[in-house]
Scaffold this motif. Structure first.
Motif, PDB file in Angstrom:
ATOM      1  N   ALA B 230       0.843  -1.203   0.000  1.00  0.00           N
ATOM      2  CA  ALA B 230       0.000   0.000   0.000  1.00  0.00           C
ATOM      3  C   ALA B 230       0.877   1.253   0.000  1.00  0.00           C
ATOM      4  O   ALA B 230       0.604   2.233  -0.699  1.00  0.00           O
ATOM      5  N   TYR B 231       1.952   1.194   0.786  1.00  0.00           N
ATOM      6  CA  TYR B 231       2.875   2.333   0.859  1.00  0.00           C
ATOM      7  C   TYR B 231       3.577   2.535  -0.486  1.00  0.00           C
ATOM      8  O   TYR B 231       3.662   3.654  -1.013  1.00  0.00           O
ATOM      9  N   ALA B 232       4.084   1.423  -1.056  1.00  0.00           N
ATOM     10  CA  ALA B 232       4.779   1.518  -2.342  1.00  0.00           C
ATOM     11  C   ALA B 232       3.838   2.095  -3.396  1.00  0.00           C
ATOM     12  O   ALA B 232       4.226   2.968  -4.179  1.00  0.00           O
ATOM     13  N   ALA B 233       2.588   1.642  -3.390  1.00  0.00           N
ATOM     14  CA  ALA B 233       1.616   2.131  -4.377  1.00  0.00           C
ATOM     15  C   ALA B 233       1.391   3.636  -4.195  1.00  0.00           C
ATOM     16  O   ALA B 233       1.276   4.374  -5.178  1.00  0.00           O
ATOM     17  N   PRO B 309       9.236   0.541  -2.637  1.00  0.00           N
ATOM     18  CA  PRO B 309       8.757   1.476  -3.659  1.00  0.00           C
ATOM     19  C   PRO B 309       9.524   1.256  -4.968  1.00  0.00           C
ATOM     20  O   PRO B 309      10.749   1.158  -4.953  1.00  0.00           O
ATOM     21  N   GLY B 310       8.799   1.092  -6.043  1.00  0.00           N
ATOM     22  CA  GLY B 310       9.431   0.845  -7.338  1.00  0.00           C
ATOM     23  C   GLY B 310       9.374  -0.610  -7.773  1.00  0.00           C
ATOM     24  O   GLY B 310       9.559  -0.922  -8.934  1.00  0.00           O
ATOM     25  N   GLY B 311       9.124  -1.525  -6.847  1.00  0.00           N
ATOM     26  CA  GLY B 311       9.056  -2.942  -7.217  1.00  0.00           C
ATOM     27  C   GLY B 311       9.232  -3.855  -6.029  1.00  0.00           C
ATOM     28  O   GLY B 311       8.623  -3.659  -4.981  1.00  0.00           O
ATOM     29  N   VAL B 312      10.105  -4.863  -6.215  1.00  0.00           N
ATOM     30  CA  VAL B 312      10.401  -5.794  -5.129  1.00  0.00           C
ATOM     31  C   VAL B 312      11.915  -5.987  -5.049  1.00  0.00           C
ATOM     32  O   VAL B 312      12.626  -5.698  -6.008  1.00  0.00           O
ATOM     33  N   SER B 313      12.395  -6.473  -3.915  1.00  0.00           N
ATOM     34  CA  SER B 313      13.837  -6.612  -3.751  1.00  0.00           C
ATOM     35  C   SER B 313      14.322  -8.034  -4.034  1.00  0.00           C
ATOM     36  O   SER B 313      15.508  -8.284  -4.093  1.00  0.00           O
ATOM     37  N   HIS B 314      13.401  -8.981  -4.178  1.00  0.00           N
ATOM     38  CA  HIS B 314      13.783 -10.378  -4.405  1.00  0.00           C
ATOM     39  C   HIS B 314      13.084 -10.945  -5.632  1.00  0.00           C
ATOM     40  O   HIS B 314      11.888 -10.787  -5.771  1.00  0.00           O
TER      41      HIS B 314
END
Ligand code: SF4
Lengths: 170, 519
Positions: B230-233, B309-314
């Motif tokens: 939700a935060y990333a969005a 934010p921007g995607g995922v790290s894995h």
């Protein structure tokens, strides 16, 4: 009833020994707990402000893999029945008083174990949740702490090792 | 765009997130009129918070998020710098009560409602100091002077009170429950929460968005993925960034894995609260297997800090996806077997059925959301198509089947959890097969003054994050909103007329967050 029993037999016993603490060592510790305390070790867990992540892992200690109760360590409902307080944080101002009361209600000699980066006030997460207008920060800022188990959240294995370390006579 | 012929003009929020519109009310009357219209159209109040805009706009601001079938409307109302007061919405949406009181405690934005008791402030800081005012500074050194709370008294012959908490008998978060009972029967339950208040919104102010992500992922540990998404969005909407299809799909993988983990744990605990230890053991074993695969796949048992934010790290390699599919197939079989045992266990069903009922009308009144709302028969799920509503990607392409149960009792909440596990297992398999190729992370450049609202259907319900950047690209104000705000009052209603020993069971069937709503 039959599917239930079938399920129980199919599952078998899944409890594992704690790596780094071999089965024999767990046995010995269990024996030591009994000699030192004369009974099972009892823990009162207190959430003094966590995000509940640490609690999820503390819960997991009682799943059949870690089977903490099977090792003679059990969680109790009242601090008056407890040998050890397992406290997560950061301690909020709104919980500060309640935590002090719990500490006073726990009979001596007692052990206090701070759990999680928030509760220990360590690492990046501990710094993010340091003292502010609403929190006192680490558990040790409110009551005396004997052992710290960092992690965000610490895994059940790390928790178990920490608890066992706390009761091992030094 | 206008909704229901109301004069307020809304503009759509750009981006690939949930459908959100931004609008402004000219005055309190305007806001009230709009709120009444939302209520008349079966809409809900999703969130309410305030902000200090004296530096930027010369006053304060009230923010309300309403939910209609089409999506969410973020409505702002400017308030004067001196004596800011907002109209009382709690007469229209009872859910506003606690949010308005929290807004007062944090900002001295008053409301003209009847309930003027403090909510978050228990005496840890002075009554004339307001943490979210820009000129408040930080004071870790206030003397803590716990205050009494004015619980509503229940009179009559034989009526008495049972106070419970803040520390409860189990391994659970703190909160206070005041039961008024006659014999075993609960006449009234009143909650006093706020014990977990950590000043998270204060910590978020003026931080950079990456530090913000770390904090947001630790608001409620069991919903870390829902919050992070939700935060990333919200950040992405504010900065005009679009994550790749692969990143969105990986986020959904994590969100569904989080949903399954929590439902597994709660189904076990519900069995245990009805004295069926077998259920606890079996479900805890399954949950442990599930979390261990999380650790193998994402390097963390709860997948904290994996959605950024921007995607995922894995990223997940094909072998990892194959392992996941295999586990889903195994779990579908094991959980069906356990469901049959639960369904056929007379003792369990006796405790579950007709216990802790909430009906659809009450659910509407309370703006109830999530699993608890679906267990009253409402089709309310941000992942599911409805008339006038298209879910955001990747859910639009997955065709999520709605899960509901009309009974509104503990049994219904148990049934919804079982069905949601099966649906999530199906979705996880579909996602593994249809995983798009591509990058997993896009760069984000903060946009000064940018604002965004992210909405994600977490396992408990709708998680919202509304945020604004300041002139130098730091976070000016972030409000994370947990579905528990709306669900806690429902629990007060659900226990009425049940007996005290049923409370733990009813409570568990909701399993609400304290930390998420106390902030
Ligand atoms: S250490 Fe991590 S998991 Fe534990 S309470 Fe703090 S943020 Fe939550």
């Amino acid at each position: 009833m039959i599917p239930l029993l079938r399920r129980i037999f199919k599952t078998g016993i899944v409890t594992e020994s704690v790596p780094e603490i071999p089965a024999a060592e767990t046995q010995r510790l269990h024996g030591e707990i009994l000699t030192i305390l004369g009974r099972a070790l009892t823990i009162r867990q207190v959430d003094a402000g966590s995000c509940n992540g640490c609690e999820l892992e503390i819960h997991a200690l009682n799943n059949p893999y870690y089977n903490l109760e099977g090792r003679g360590i059990k969680f109790v409902a009242s601090p008056r029945h407890a040998d050890m307080l397992l406290v997560t944080g950061p301690v909020t101002k709104n919980m500060e008083n309640a935590l002090k009361i719990v500490y006073d209600c726990t009979p001596d000699p007692k052990l206090v174990v701070a759990v999680g980066d928030c509760g220990c006030g360590c690492g990046e997460v501990g710094a993010l949740f340091g003292p502010n207008y609403a929190t006192c920060g680490a558990v040790e800022n409110v009551i005396p702490v004997d052992v710290r188990i960092p992690g965000c959240p610490p895994t059940p294995l790390v928790l178990m090792q920490g608890i066992l370390q706390a009761i091992t006579p030094r | 765009m206008r909704f229901h012929a109301e004069p307020i003009e809304f503009t759509p929020q750009p981006g690939v997130g949930a459908p959100v519109w931004h609008g402004r009310a000219v005055d309190g009357e305007d806001l009230l009129r709009y709120a009444i219209s939302v209520h008349r159209h079966q809409g809900r109040l999703s969130a309410l918070w305030g902000s200090d805009e004296r530096e930027r706009a010369g006053g304060f601001r009230l923010h309300c998020v309403f939910a209609l079938t089409e999506g969410w409307q973020w409505l702002r109302l400017d308030l004067p710098a001196e004596n800011p007061t907002c109209p009382d919405l709690s007469g229209i949406f009872p859910a506003a009560n606690r949010m308005q009181r929290a807004t007062f405690d944090l900002l001295d934005i008053r409301h003209d409602g009847p309930d003027q008791r403090p909510w978050l402030r228990h005496g840890g800081w002075p009554a004339d100091w307001f943490p979210l005012r820009h000129d408040a500074g930080d004071h870790a050194d206030f003397t803590n002077a716990p205050t009494d709370y004015d619980f509503v008294k229940v009179g009559g012959e034989g009526a008495h009170e049972i106070p419970v908490g803040p520390i409860h008998a189990g391994i659970i978060e703190p909160g206070h429950f005041r039961f008024s009972v006659v014999g075993e029967r609960v006449l009234r339950l009143e909650q006093r929460l706020g014990y977990q208040h950590k000043g998270v919104e204060h910590r978020l102010a003026s931080t950079d968005f990456l530090t913000g992500a770390k904090l947001i992922g630790r608001i409620s540990g069991d919903s870390t993925c829902a919050y992070a998404w939700a935060y990333a969005a919200a950040v992405e909407a504010a900065c005009g960034a679009t994550p790749s299809p692969r990143a969105l799909m990986l986020r959904a993988v994590m969100l569904e894995r989080e949903r399954v983990a929590n439902h597994l744990g709660d189904l076990g605990a519900l069995g245990n609260d009805a004295a069926f230890a077998f259920g606890l053991t079996q479900f805890m074993r399954l949950k442990e297997d599930w979390l261990r695969l999380n650790a193998d796949l994402f390097g963390h048992r709860f997948m904290m800090d994996r959605i950024v934010p921007g995607g995922v790290s894995h990223d997940l390699a094909p072998e990892a996806l194959a392992r996941m599919v295999e586990q889903c197939e195994l779990f579908a079989r094991e959980v069906s077997e356990l469901r049959a045992i639960y369904d056929n266990h007379a003792g369990l069903q006796d405790r579950f059925l007709t216990t802790g009922i909430i009906n659809t009308d009450l659910a509407h009144e309370l703006s109830l959301t999530g699993m608890a709302a679906r267990a009253t028969g409402m089709i309310l799920d941000g992942r599911v198509y409805r008339q006038d509503y298209t879910p955001p990607p990747p859910y639009a392409a997955l065709g999520v089947r709605p899960v509901t149960d009309e009974r509104g009792d503990v049994a219904a909440r148990v049934a919804v959890r079982f069905d949601e596990i099966f649906e999530s297992l199906r979705l996880l398999r579909a996602m593994a097969v249809g995983m798009p190729a591509g990058e997993i992370l896009t760069t984000i450049t903060p946009v000064a003054g940018g604002a965004g609202l992210g909405v994600i259907e977490g396992w408990r319900g709708e998680v919202l994050v509304g945020l604004e950047f300041d002139a130098v690209g730091k976070l000016a104000r972030v409000h994370p909103h947990d579905p528990s705000w709306q669900c806690w009052p429902a629990l007060e209603h659900a226990v009425m007329n049940d007996i005290v020993p049923d409370f733990p069971l009813i409570n568990k069937s909701f399993n609400l967050s304290y930390s998420g709503a106390d902030l």
